[in-house]
Enzyme design. Structure first.
Site, PDB file in Angstrom:
ATOM      1  N   SER A 148      42.011  -1.981  19.298  1.00 55.97           N
ATOM      2  CA  SER A 148      42.850  -2.009  20.698  1.00 55.97           C
ATOM      3  C   SER A 148      44.182  -1.382  20.192  1.00 55.97           C
ATOM      4  O   SER A 148      44.527  -1.092  18.920  1.00 55.97           O
ATOM      5  CB  SER A 148      43.326  -3.719  20.907  1.00 55.97           C
ATOM      6  OG  SER A 148      44.361  -3.673  21.938  1.00 55.97           O
ATOM      7  N   TYR A 161      46.619 -11.949  18.671  1.00 58.88           N
ATOM      8  CA  TYR A 161      45.805 -10.875  19.130  1.00 58.88           C
ATOM      9  C   TYR A 161      45.791  -9.724  18.442  1.00 58.88           C
ATOM     10  O   TYR A 161      44.977  -8.959  17.876  1.00 58.88           O
ATOM     11  CB  TYR A 161      45.802 -10.753  20.611  1.00 58.88           C
ATOM     12  CG  TYR A 161      44.856  -9.602  21.106  1.00 58.88           C
ATOM     13  CD1 TYR A 161      43.452  -9.588  21.110  1.00 58.88           C
ATOM     14  CD2 TYR A 161      45.159  -8.287  21.447  1.00 58.88           C
ATOM     15  CE1 TYR A 161      42.593  -8.771  21.664  1.00 58.88           C
ATOM     16  CE2 TYR A 161      44.537  -7.405  21.818  1.00 58.88           C
ATOM     17  CZ  TYR A 161      43.257  -7.423  22.143  1.00 58.88           C
ATOM     18  OH  TYR A 161      42.382  -6.583  22.462  1.00 58.88           O
TER      19      TYR A 161
END
Length: 253
Positions: A148, A161
């Site tokens: 990501s 995350y």
């Protein structure tokens, strides 16, 4: 007519929707036999039907890759069905956002289990088969890890995350160094915001608080990432695309 991935077998985790489903469709269109791995068997069966109706070959495998035995069994089932494994797409992941000081620790456990441990378990089980496939006619094999933008640029509210995605990046680069001499390519794909179910996992109050940030944002589509993955794995064996960062137009992130 032969297509770039004819005779190649790909395993895609998190294949029941979003980037995983789009990638499975794209790889199948290029001739790959595709093993679809996820927990939602009904959605996998539907996707298998779509691939078969387009002339492709696919297998649905219901598995929770956070369980090491299930991850290993998914790889074994793939190889038993297709006799090889030449592409692994580690796509399964969850994104649970919010300030660290008020976060339920259970959310952290879930992200670490799926984003890190699941990826490690599946990769470890797949590596012997990928190394063997790299010696075959295609002359290469591929591991594609979906990270990501958060794995490169941490922002407030995404601490754990981001931690998991930074970990994926570190693992990918170290693994690349280990296996590149044996013709297994390792690619790290880092998408910015994508319009998928990932946002539905976030607690409603956190989603509401962050709504303004995304109000006028352009989001990438799952097919954009699938196109990139397919491009990476269909390059000539001499070409290694080890890292691809994908931002939507106008992104401030």
């Amino acid at each position: 007519m032969s297509t770039p991935l004819t005779g190649t077998t790909a395993l895609v985790t998190g294949a029941s929707g979003g980037i995983g489903a789009a990638t499975a469709l794209s790889l199948a269109a290029q001739g790959a036999n595709v093993a679809l791995v996820a927990r939602r068997k009904d959605r996998l069966d539907e996707l298998v039907g779509r691939i078969h109706s387009s002339g492709g070959v696919a297998l649905a495998i219901e598995a929770d890759i956070t369980d090491r035995l299930q991850a290993t069994a998914a790889v074994d089932q793939t190889v038993a069905a297709f006799n090889s494994l030449g592409i692994l797409v580690n796509n399964a992941g969850i994104m649970l956002l919010g300030p660290a000081d008020s976060a339920p620790v259970e959310e952290w456990d879930r992200m670490i289990a799926v984003n890190v441990q699941g990826l490690l378990y599946t990769t470890h089980a797949a590596l012997p088969h990928l190394l063997s496939a790299a010696e075959g006619p295609r002359g290469t094999a591929d591991i594609v890890n979906i990270s990501s933008l958060a794995g490169r640029v941490p922002i407030a509210g995404s601490a754990v995350y981001s931690l998991t995605k930074h970990g994926v990046g570190a693992f990918s680069e170290a693994l690349r160094q280990e296996v590149t001499g044996r013709h297994v390519r390792v690619a790290l794909i880092e998408p910015g915001p994508v319009a998928t179910e990932l946002f539905t996992h976030i607690r409603p109050e956190i989603l509401e608080a962050g709504k303004e940030a995304f109000a006028n944002a352009t989001l990438l589509q799952a097919e954009d990432i699938a196109d990139t993955i397919t491009h990476v794995v269909t390059r000539p064996a001499r070409v290694v695309m080890s890292e691809v960062l994908i931002r939507p137009d106008g992104s401030q992130w």
